[in-house]
Design an enzyme around this catalytic site. Sequence first.
Site, PDB file in Angstrom:
ATOM      1  CE  LYS A   8      36.559  55.851  69.413  1.00 29.10           C
ATOM      2  NZ  LYS A   8      35.705  56.744  70.511  1.00 29.10           N
TER       3      LYS A   8
HETATM    4  C1  LIG Z   1      34.846  57.391  70.291  1.00 29.12           C
HETATM    5  C2  LIG Z   1      33.958  57.774  71.596  1.00 29.12           C
HETATM    6  C3  LIG Z   1      32.638  58.135  71.540  1.00 29.12           C
HETATM    7  C4  LIG Z   1      31.994  58.458  70.058  1.00 29.12           C
HETATM    8  O1  LIG Z   1      31.654  57.126  69.249  1.00 29.12           O
HETATM    9  P1  LIG Z   1      31.320  57.518  67.649  1.00 29.12           P
HETATM   10  O2  LIG Z   1      31.369  56.010  67.144  1.00 29.12           O
HETATM   11  O3  LIG Z   1      32.412  58.247  67.315  1.00 29.12           O
HETATM   12  O4  LIG Z   1      30.142  58.041  67.740  1.00 29.12           O
HETATM   13  C5  LIG Z   1      31.905  58.256  72.686  1.00 29.12           C
HETATM   14  N1  LIG Z   1      32.403  58.196  73.828  1.00 29.12           N
HETATM   15  C6  LIG Z   1      33.745  57.617  74.097  1.00 29.12           C
HETATM   16  C7  LIG Z   1      34.137  57.584  75.174  1.00 29.12           C
HETATM   17  C8  LIG Z   1      34.473  57.503  72.810  1.00 29.12           C
HETATM   18  O5  LIG Z   1      35.821  57.143  72.986  1.00 29.12           O
END
Ligand SMILES: *Cc1c(COP(=O)(O)O)cnc(C)c1O
Length: 470
Positions: A113
């Site tokens: 993220k």
């Molecule tokens: C947010 C997250 C996801 C999922 O991603 P999306 O964009 O919501 O599909 C998967 N793995 C981790 C470690 C995350 O923080």
Amino acid sequence: MRYVSTRGDATPRRFCEILLEGLAPDGGLYLPERYPRVDAGTLTRWRGLPYAELAFQILSLYIDDIPAADLRALCQRTYTRERFGTDAIVPLRPLEPGLWIEALSNGPTLAFKDMAMQLLGGLFEYELARRGERLNILGATSGDTGSAAEYAMRGKAGVQVFMLSPHGRMSPFQQAQMYSLPDANIHNIAIEGVFDDCQDIVKAVSNDLVFKRAHRIGSVNSINWARLLAQVVYYFAGWFQATTASDERVSFAVPSGNFGNVCAGHVARMMGLPIGRLLVATNENDVLDEFFRTGCYRVRAAAETHETSSPSMDISKASNFERFVFDLLGRDAARVRKLFGTHLARDGGFALDAAAHKRCASFGFVSGRSTHADRLATIRDTWQRFGAMIDPHTADGLKVARERRVAGEPVVVLETALPVKFSSTLVEALGQEPPRPEALVGIEDLPRRCDVLPADVSAVKALIAAHDTR
Ligand SMILES: *Cc1c(COP(=O)(O)O)cnc(C)c1O
């Protein structure tokens, strides 16, 4: 470039107009009016560009209301070795012939993220300064999103963050990551309740339009178009590393929750990046896998949402999914409005007709799911055969990549977090603690800044109001 809503509001909006917004006024999600096409010649020219410059080139196709020099400078300040650990920013490591892991988790909070949120921090600061405005970001988190938002916005002029989390329920490492931030514009609020209580408070505050306007409440949730756009870049960067020529196809396996990450892959594919298939990986919360298998989208109730060992994918509905359905249905906004505005609200889901369901494959989509036992087995196998430690979310992606991959299909698995963030599962799988980056050794011992409040909307409002002074 102008932006439109998936539910039909066609008021043309430019990038900076939607940057600080969430949903479109009609409840839909914003998408560009068209996807700019990138041809083979452009791909050849872009091959070998540093990540920050590649980001600038891609972002420029969608952003025409920030002067080019400013946008380029923002990208260059964001995607640095200091913030992301390597010059490649998202290096690919091979597991076996035709199968790679793309490292997206070497930013400040050790999850992918950061790739988008770090850019968002710069964009918010830039646009707020230009408008002479301020913004109070209110959010709820049970882990990755909240810390990524705080590390992106720390010290940024014009921005304060108020992040609610369930008191005592995050891992000690996650608590330490957030609560140890010394910046005066970051406010951690531990709510005496569960994550749903935190989310309910955020909704209640945001629905109080008088309070929302008076205190300039905003959000950085996963439906923000700028976040999605920033994620498109690493599909290009991954493809360049896995190929040597412009006509080679590569598939991506993507651990999925809210469909943000893999939706960025869809956008990259629509732009003409030679992506073979997009392998959507879910855990036991298999809303998306069910959809791609059956054509039925069925939102889960809270009681049906499992707590798993890949917790950042524990979702009951996939908030970015509407964007893909809009494209799947030939951008028929009236149909999208009926499905998401009417059927979803009334029936908790909808079923696509067989022809529309079949078209998912022509957009490259395939799916799979995994369980806790699968994650442990995949983590163990990857450690034993390749000496590589992966986190449980990445394990979901790798499991589905192995299962769905056809002979000779090159696949890049997106690494969405580092194992150290989920060490209890790693210990369960391998009997040992994952390594911790030097900078994070001992963060549990740092002083903490956090207010504990009851699960009460007025207490949260009072705290925001007390800090929102000029
Ligand atoms: C947010 C997250 C996801 C999922 O991603 P999306 O964009 O919501 O599909 C998967 N793995 C981790 C470690 C995350 O923080």
